[in-house]
Enzyme design. Structure first.
Site, PDB file in Angstrom:
ATOM      1  N   ARG A  52     -32.808 106.929 -91.436  1.00  0.00           N
ATOM      2  CA  ARG A  52     -32.091 106.371 -90.274  1.00  0.00           C
ATOM      3  C   ARG A  52     -32.207 107.304 -89.075  1.00  0.00           C
ATOM      4  NH1 ARG A  52     -25.888 104.696 -90.947  1.00  0.00           N
ATOM      5  NH2 ARG A  52     -25.622 106.955 -90.907  1.00  0.00           N
ATOM      6  N   LYS A 152     -28.078 105.845 -83.932  1.00  0.00           N
ATOM      7  CA  LYS A 152     -26.907 106.716 -84.083  1.00  0.00           C
ATOM      8  C   LYS A 152     -27.097 107.858 -83.086  1.00  0.00           C
ATOM      9  CE  LYS A 152     -24.048 108.614 -87.805  1.00  0.00           C
ATOM     10  NZ  LYS A 152     -22.747 108.104 -87.389  1.00  0.00           N
ATOM     11  N   GLU A 185     -17.100  96.262 -86.049  1.00  0.00           N
ATOM     12  CA  GLU A 185     -16.885  97.348 -87.008  1.00  0.00           C
ATOM     13  C   GLU A 185     -15.669  98.145 -86.569  1.00  0.00           C
ATOM     14  OE1 GLU A 185     -20.235 100.097 -86.991  1.00  0.00           O
ATOM     15  OE2 GLU A 185     -20.555  99.764 -84.856  1.00  0.00           O
TER      16      GLU A 185
HETATM   17  N1  PMP Z   1     -20.145 102.574 -87.817  1.00  0.00           N
HETATM   18  C1  PMP Z   1     -20.124 103.616 -86.981  1.00  0.00           C
HETATM   19  C2  PMP Z   1     -19.938 103.381 -85.519  1.00  0.00           C
HETATM   20  C3  PMP Z   1     -20.292 104.924 -87.480  1.00  0.00           C
HETATM   21  O1  PMP Z   1     -20.284 105.969 -86.653  1.00  0.00           O
HETATM   22  C4  PMP Z   1     -20.465 105.106 -88.875  1.00  0.00           C
HETATM   23  C5  PMP Z   1     -20.690 106.481 -89.442  1.00  0.00           C
HETATM   24  N2  PMP Z   1     -19.599 107.328 -89.270  1.00  0.00           N
HETATM   25  C6  PMP Z   1     -20.443 103.984 -89.719  1.00  0.00           C
HETATM   26  C7  PMP Z   1     -20.299 102.729 -89.140  1.00  0.00           C
HETATM   27  C8  PMP Z   1     -20.616 104.121 -91.196  1.00  0.00           C
HETATM   28  O2  PMP Z   1     -21.938 104.456 -91.509  1.00  0.00           O
HETATM   29  P1  PMP Z   1     -22.325 105.320 -92.780  1.00  0.00           P
HETATM   30  O3  PMP Z   1     -21.841 104.571 -93.972  1.00  0.00           O
HETATM   31  O4  PMP Z   1     -23.801 105.408 -92.735  1.00  0.00           O
HETATM   32  O5  PMP Z   1     -21.645 106.639 -92.639  1.00  0.00           O
END
Ligand code: PMP
Length: 304
Positions: A52, A152, A185
């Site tokens: 990622r 990200k 989210e």
């Molecule tokens: N959404 C956002 C905006 C995030 O920053 C994160 C990670 N902290 C997630 C979802 C969750 O992603 P992951 O399971 O890959 O940590």
């Protein structure tokens, strides 16, 4: 003892781990990052996190100075140097040192790679036992057509603004809607609801980060024979769901029992949520890339 921080191939004590004020990561949020967890001497889903990171970098035309193998080794080396078996790892790649203009072409020295490892700060245990209360914030999730939520990036102001609303309401997390008003989210986690015995989570096209924990939950649900659909839904669907939970690397799987004042389901963490939490915990301590493989273990592990 001070933590050691990796910066461009060097391991420096935390107090000396510094980067230039001309770094475009600071000046413009120009860079990408990952948050990764290590459990029981292994790094969980490291390959997925690295993939990622490289995809995020590719999307913003940022050349990561290391190969994925080299970066993986740098992560493991940083954990070993800090004698950490259970840790939160922050991997950051900034555009590097430029001038005061926007142009990344001026960042001639190239990208800056930073790896910080520390103990993880989880939500207090009672939230995993009793569940979280969420509010819906007024800050809409970034328009994905403007800045893809799949990147990200170091530009987290959208989420920071949402987090301010959450904290001001005295809560831990909140729901962000997208520009069309659909549930996207949480400020740092993905969201799932359970309805009619299946799980529903917003699709990536709703403007979310494609979470690694979200993907693990989808795998585990398939193992349990629970259907998962990626479908847009509204606040109404959350309010009337039988269960709700959030997923993220730091939060893991955390139940949600109240949203905007409405009790969700029975008001207690749901059956599917609890099953997934148990299975997730088993998985995290039983798989992953070993930090201390044969030969690299003894001396360091004794100190751990
Ligand atoms: N959404 C956002 C905006 C995030 O920053 C994160 C990670 N902290 C997630 C979802 C969750 O992603 P992951 O399971 O890959 O940590």
């Amino acid at each position: 003892m001070e933590r050691l921080v990796y910066i461009n191939g060097q391991l420096l004590p935390q107090s000396q781990a510094k980067i230039s004020v001309f770094d475009h990561g600071l000046l413009y949020g120009d860079g990408v990052f990952e948050g990764i967890r290590a459990y029981n001497g292994r790094v969980f889903r490291l390959t997925e996190h690295l993939e990622r990171l490289y995809r995020s970098a590719q999307a913003i035309m940022l050349a990561i100075p290391l190969t994925p193998e080299g970066l993986e080794e740098a992560v493991l080396e940083t954990l070993r140097a800090n004698s950490l078996r259970d840790a939160y790892i922050r991997l950051v790649v900034t555009r590097g040192v430029g001038d005061l203009g926007l142009d990344p072409a001026k960042c001639a020295s190239g990208a800056c790679t930073i790896i910080i490892c520390d103990k993880i700060q989880l939500y207090p245990a009672r939230f995993y036992e009793e569940g979280l209360e969420l509010n819906t914030v007024t800050t809409r999730r970034n328009l994905p057509q403007a800045l893809s939520s799949q990147i990200k990036s170091l530009n987290y102001l959208n989420n920071v603004l949402a987090k301010i609303e959450v904290t001001r309401a005295g809560l831990q997390e909140g729901i962000m809607l997208n520009h069309e008003g659909y549930v996207a989210e949480a400020t740092g986690d993905n969201i799932f609801i359970a309805a009619d015995g299946k799980l529903v989570t917003p699709p990536v096209s709703a403007g979310i980060l494609e979470g690694i924990t979200r993907a693990v939950v989808m795998e585990l649900a398939a193992e349990f024979g629970i259907g998962v659909v990626e479908e847009r839904f509204l606040q109404y669907d959350v309010y009337t769901a039988s269960e709700c939970f959030l997923t993220g690397t730091a939060a893991e799987i955390v139940p949600v029992v109240k949203v905007d004042g409405r009790i969700i389901g029975t008001g207690k963490p749901g059956k599917i949520t609890k099953e997934l939490m148990t299975r997730f915990r088993q998985l995290t301590v039983s798989e992953g890339v070993p930090i201390f493989p044969e030969g690299k273990s003894a001396a360091v592990e004794q100190r751990a």
